[in-house]
Design a protein around this motif. Sequence first.
Motif, PDB file in Angstrom:
ATOM      1  N   GLN A   1       0.496  -1.068   0.267  1.00 28.93           N
ATOM      2  CA  GLN A   1       0.295  -0.147  -0.145  1.00 28.93           C
ATOM      3  C   GLN A   1       0.922   1.414  -0.130  1.00 28.93           C
ATOM      4  N   VAL A   2       0.580   2.086  -0.755  1.00 28.97           N
ATOM      5  CA  VAL A   2       1.527   3.536  -1.398  1.00 28.97           C
ATOM      6  C   VAL A   2       0.380   4.557  -0.730  1.00 28.97           C
ATOM      7  N   GLN A   3       0.481   5.515   0.437  1.00 27.46           N
ATOM      8  CA  GLN A   3       0.197   7.176   0.796  1.00 27.46           C
ATOM      9  C   GLN A   3       0.687   8.325  -0.174  1.00 27.46           C
ATOM     10  N   LEU A   4      -0.520   8.458  -0.707  1.00 27.21           N
ATOM     11  CA  LEU A   4       0.292   9.857  -1.533  1.00 27.21           C
ATOM     12  C   LEU A   4      -0.208  11.542  -0.706  1.00 27.21           C
ATOM     13  N   VAL A   5       0.513  12.146  -0.190  1.00 28.31           N
ATOM     14  CA  VAL A   5      -0.294  13.369   0.893  1.00 28.31           C
ATOM     15  C   VAL A   5       0.454  14.480  -0.342  1.00 28.31           C
TER      16      VAL A   5
ATOM     17  N   GLY B   1       6.426   4.678   2.457  1.00 35.44           N
ATOM     18  CA  GLY B   1       6.788   3.286   1.242  1.00 35.44           C
ATOM     19  C   GLY B   1       8.297   2.968   1.639  1.00 35.44           C
ATOM     20  N   ARG B   2       8.384   2.287   1.658  1.00 31.40           N
ATOM     21  CA  ARG B   2      10.597   2.178   1.419  1.00 31.40           C
ATOM     22  C   ARG B   2      10.834   2.272  -0.511  1.00 31.40           C
ATOM     23  N   THR B   3       9.922   2.085  -0.641  1.00 33.40           N
ATOM     24  CA  THR B   3       9.950   1.118  -2.399  1.00 33.40           C
ATOM     25  C   THR B   3       9.915   2.104  -3.085  1.00 33.40           C
ATOM     26  N   PHE B   4       9.749   3.087  -2.828  1.00 34.15           N
ATOM     27  CA  PHE B   4       9.104   4.545  -3.126  1.00 34.15           C
ATOM     28  C   PHE B   4      10.302   5.059  -4.772  1.00 34.15           C
TER      29      PHE B   4
ATOM     30  N   LYS C   1      14.189  11.504  -0.111  1.00 29.44           N
ATOM     31  CA  LYS C   1      12.626  12.380   1.250  1.00 29.44           C
ATOM     32  C   LYS C   1      11.750  11.788   0.625  1.00 29.44           C
ATOM     33  N   ASN C   2      10.929  10.731   0.175  1.00 31.92           N
ATOM     34  CA  ASN C   2      10.197   9.794  -0.916  1.00 31.92           C
ATOM     35  C   ASN C   2       9.535  11.353  -1.105  1.00 31.92           C
ATOM     36  N   THR C   3       9.386  12.549  -1.895  1.00 29.03           N
ATOM     37  CA  THR C   3       9.257  13.182  -2.138  1.00 29.03           C
ATOM     38  C   THR C   3       9.455  13.391  -3.689  1.00 29.03           C
ATOM     39  N   VAL C   4       8.028  14.170  -4.209  1.00 33.85           N
ATOM     40  CA  VAL C   4       7.826  14.294  -5.841  1.00 33.85           C
ATOM     41  C   VAL C   4       7.679  16.211  -6.023  1.00 33.85           C
TER      42      VAL C   4
ATOM     43  N   ALA D   1       1.369   7.187  -8.206  1.00 32.31           N
ATOM     44  CA  ALA D   1       2.231   5.839  -8.134  1.00 32.31           C
ATOM     45  C   ALA D   1       2.390   5.401  -9.027  1.00 32.31           C
ATOM     46  N   GLU D   2       2.957   5.147  -9.564  1.00 29.53           N
ATOM     47  CA  GLU D   2       2.571   3.390 -10.931  1.00 29.53           C
ATOM     48  C   GLU D   2       3.894   2.511 -11.015  1.00 29.53           C
TER      49      GLU D   2
END
Length: 125
Positions: A1-5, A26-29, A76-79, A98-99
Amino acid sequence: QVQLVESGGGLVQAGGSLRLSCAASGRTFRIYVMGWFRQPPGKEREFVAAISSSGAGARYADSVKGRFTISRDNAKNTVYLQMNSLKPEDTVIYYCAAETRVVGIGTTPYEYDYWGQGTQVTASS
């Protein structure tokens, strides 16, 4: 599961700039292709920009090319989406996505598996 904010939306005058951020859990960003889409009222969600997992490749919609820049910080797991020279027609809700299947830098919403809640961008004339 991936959460995006998403964050960073707001009101600016036409010609101004905003930077949107999208923080992912998530660790796989770092292996996901990340994209930005927007949805005008009564219309389908439309592609804005997307970036490869490493950040080396990116694609843009013709309507934003030269004005918007997508980037990412995998530490930073950020786009991010830097939006310059904003126009009134850029006024819509922007969504981060996220794809996770990673078959390429997707440009349609159907290629993306997870979505943020959206952030409103308003460029007043």
